[in-house]
Motif scaffolding. Sequence first.
Motif, PDB file in Angstrom:
ATOM      1  N   CYS A  89       0.825  -1.215   0.000  1.00  0.00           N
ATOM      2  CA  CYS A  89       0.000   0.000   0.000  1.00  0.00           C
ATOM      3  C   CYS A  89       0.859   1.265   0.000  1.00  0.00           C
ATOM      4  O   CYS A  89       1.966   1.284   0.543  1.00  0.00           O
ATOM      5  N   ALA A  90       0.293   2.317  -0.596  1.00  0.00           N
ATOM      6  CA  ALA A  90       0.993   3.605  -0.597  1.00  0.00           C
ATOM      7  C   ALA A  90       1.139   4.124   0.832  1.00  0.00           C
ATOM      8  O   ALA A  90       2.167   4.687   1.201  1.00  0.00           O
ATOM      9  N   GLU A  91       0.070   3.938   1.635  1.00  0.00           N
ATOM     10  CA  GLU A  91       0.153   4.288   3.063  1.00  0.00           C
ATOM     11  C   GLU A  91      -0.192   3.039   3.854  1.00  0.00           C
ATOM     12  O   GLU A  91      -1.338   2.833   4.255  1.00  0.00           O
ATOM     13  N   PRO A  92       0.803   2.179   4.077  1.00  0.00           N
ATOM     14  CA  PRO A  92       0.504   0.848   4.625  1.00  0.00           C
ATOM     15  C   PRO A  92      -0.014   0.898   6.063  1.00  0.00           C
ATOM     16  O   PRO A  92       0.569   1.558   6.924  1.00  0.00           O
ATOM     17  N   LYS A 150      -7.334   3.120  -6.120  1.00  0.00           N
ATOM     18  CA  LYS A 150      -7.980   3.875  -5.031  1.00  0.00           C
ATOM     19  C   LYS A 150      -8.064   3.066  -3.739  1.00  0.00           C
ATOM     20  O   LYS A 150      -8.250   3.636  -2.673  1.00  0.00           O
ATOM     21  N   GLU A 151      -7.969   1.744  -3.814  1.00  0.00           N
ATOM     22  CA  GLU A 151      -8.169   0.903  -2.635  1.00  0.00           C
ATOM     23  C   GLU A 151      -7.209   1.323  -1.518  1.00  0.00           C
ATOM     24  O   GLU A 151      -6.003   1.450  -1.741  1.00  0.00           O
ATOM     25  N   VAL A 152      -7.737   1.527  -0.332  1.00  0.00           N
ATOM     26  CA  VAL A 152      -7.020   2.047   0.841  1.00  0.00           C
ATOM     27  C   VAL A 152      -5.999   3.133   0.479  1.00  0.00           C
ATOM     28  O   VAL A 152      -4.905   3.193   1.016  1.00  0.00           O
ATOM     29  N   GLY A 153      -6.393   4.000  -0.455  1.00  0.00           N
ATOM     30  CA  GLY A 153      -5.532   5.114  -0.818  1.00  0.00           C
ATOM     31  C   GLY A 153      -4.493   4.757  -1.871  1.00  0.00           C
ATOM     32  O   GLY A 153      -3.597   5.543  -2.149  1.00  0.00           O
ATOM     33  N   GLY A 154      -4.602   3.593  -2.467  1.00  0.00           N
ATOM     34  CA  GLY A 154      -3.677   3.187  -3.523  1.00  0.00           C
ATOM     35  C   GLY A 154      -2.700   2.127  -3.063  1.00  0.00           C
ATOM     36  O   GLY A 154      -2.234   2.160  -1.925  1.00  0.00           O
ATOM     37  N   ARG A 184     -11.781   3.447   0.677  1.00  0.00           N
ATOM     38  CA  ARG A 184     -11.027   4.163  -0.368  1.00  0.00           C
ATOM     39  C   ARG A 184      -9.918   5.014   0.249  1.00  0.00           C
ATOM     40  O   ARG A 184      -9.008   5.438  -0.434  1.00  0.00           O
ATOM     41  N   GLU A 185     -10.078   5.318   1.524  1.00  0.00           N
ATOM     42  CA  GLU A 185      -9.108   6.194   2.179  1.00  0.00           C
ATOM     43  C   GLU A 185      -8.038   5.348   2.877  1.00  0.00           C
ATOM     44  O   GLU A 185      -8.320   4.241   3.303  1.00  0.00           O
ATOM     45  N   PRO A 186      -6.823   5.898   3.013  1.00  0.00           N
ATOM     46  CA  PRO A 186      -5.813   5.168   3.781  1.00  0.00           C
ATOM     47  C   PRO A 186      -6.289   4.977   5.221  1.00  0.00           C
ATOM     48  O   PRO A 186      -6.841   5.894   5.828  1.00  0.00           O
ATOM     49  N   LEU A 187      -6.068   3.783   5.781  1.00  0.00           N
ATOM     50  CA  LEU A 187      -6.545   3.496   7.139  1.00  0.00           C
ATOM     51  C   LEU A 187      -5.753   4.191   8.249  1.00  0.00           C
ATOM     52  O   LEU A 187      -6.319   4.517   9.290  1.00  0.00           O
TER      53      LEU A 187
END
Lengths: 248, 390
Positions: free
Chosen positions: A63-66, A176-180, A202-205
């Motif tokens: 993830c982009a923002e894991p 878009k999933e969890v911010g990419g 859709r947003e980072p967790l």
Amino acid sequence: MSKAILYDSTLCVGCRACEGACAERWGLPYNDRVAAEEKISAHKLTTIETHGDKYSRRLCMHCAEPTCASVCPVGALQKTALGPVIYDASRCMGCRYCMQACPFQVPAYEWSSQLPKVRKCNMCYERQVSGQPTACAAACPTGATVCGDRDALIAEAQKRLAEKPTEYYQRIYGIKEVGGTSVLYLSAVPFEQIGLRTKVPREPLPKLTWQVLELVPDVVSTGSVLLGGVWWITNRRAEVARKEGRRK
Amino acid sequence: MTRRMPKLTVWRAIFAAILLTGAYATYIRVRYGLGGATNLSDQFPWGLWVGFDVMCGVALAAGGFTLVATVHIFNIEKYKPVLRPAILTAFLGYLLVVVGLLYDLGRPDRLWHPLVMWNPHSVMFEVAWCVTLYTTVLFLEFLPVVFERFGLHRPLNWIHSVSVPLMIAGVLLSTLHQSSLGSLYLIVPEKLYPLWYSPILPVLFWISSICAGLAMTVFESWHSSRAFGRALELPLLASMARVLAVLMTVYLWIRYLDLHRRGVLHLLAQNRVETWLFALEIALMAVPTVLLFQNRFRFHPPALYACAVMVVFGFIANRMNVGITGMEAASGTHYIPKWTEVAVTLSIVAVGFAVFRFVARYFPIFEAHPSREAGVALHAVAETVEVGRR
């Protein structure tokens, strides 16, 4: 430039060459029995899944923002500038919060080990640092798994969608999933039909916990002034009462 | 001098059996790792040891900070007789949480890692620091009992001189820690069942911990009065139970508003295990709340005790529901603790009871009725200290 993997389910023939190459790269045993386990685990960091006549692949989404990197109390998981999310086993204390928190249920644990580690794909970080493709991409005979720069892969995926509109479900999973994510999927059918999680936010967790954690300094400063004040007042009141009582 | 064998009672036999099974389970945990000792899996990485030992252990220890704040910061002195038992419960509770963590962590030898390897973005990092610091604070809050027991005046004066900042730190650390156990679950919006997932989990955990702490205080006062033949501080406990009932009402009302606002009340119509365990949790909280508003129940010791037990079990149910029940559906697997997990948990609880009993027997915990051994000398010490403080 951030690296990524593009997996095109329509090109995958289910040969499992990616599984074998991955096991070899990690020094994990690989045989028919392991090949038949269609689930990622501490001894199988990627797997091909069969969904009827369609195939899918599972691996860490990078993830982009894991979420995993955000929840790890000791910073054992890190998102690198290159793209891969890497794991430093020497820091890990085994709280398994990464496993609990990962929206894709990816990190696996060496449950039977006495000195267990978390196991997950690291997108062949050390190979990518030296410019080599990931082991899975290098082994894939059909080009179903390719690796490269994320932006270039997104452009390539869009090109495929435009060129063969009837053969593809017209979306790219992972933008878009969890911010990419740094693993992108193409499929002939809606993604949930090949076992992908389509209900992830859709947003980072990480911001869900950060918006509470960032209040900690406020709680501490306001709280200590408040409690100190209350103590001073109640204590002073008791003191005055005592003195006045004595004078009477 | 010949030592008499301790009399074998049913409770002692049960206690010994629990500890023996626990010891065997510990061997399995050490020898075969988490895989051999638990039913945890990649799909379900947190089980009974997190859901009960850590989450409930911390919640039930909340009486410590609640009563410290009440007695020493808000200066409501009438609650003083139950302060020390509450601090002792909290201290033991936290020590046992650490023991539970030693079982649950994959690498217990690295328990200290979060103290040197920081990640302030992690709730678990906050949890680790709060556990460490608050256990230290509780140790320091408990020390006067030890100093008094052995008549050490000088350190007693020293600890009294730092007691106010210490107590304020303790209340703040508890607030952060109790709420952060709820915050842990903020990161799993799509995994935790909607009856429990809420953006206000930290607030709910904080309020509920105060309730659980008060109920535990009533619970242990009742038990110690029976064990040591002391009179029950009934008017005191009854007034505390009234506060408890008010807090529970506030808590349940917030729960209702939260469910209503998130529009998930319709889930209660579904016949699934989550619904029933949710109903059990709420019933265990709502029934004693209604009863405790009535004088005839609050001033009737068995009823008061039964209500406290219900509240305690209500919050145990709540923590287990958040930690286990609510996480099952999304995990795609079914988790039932292995016997070893249960055996370790029971042993930890049993050790908690035994140590509490031992300390309450030999140390000045219940101030109004100090134990016979400590006796008269202690009163003298306490007097001196009180005079010294003024």
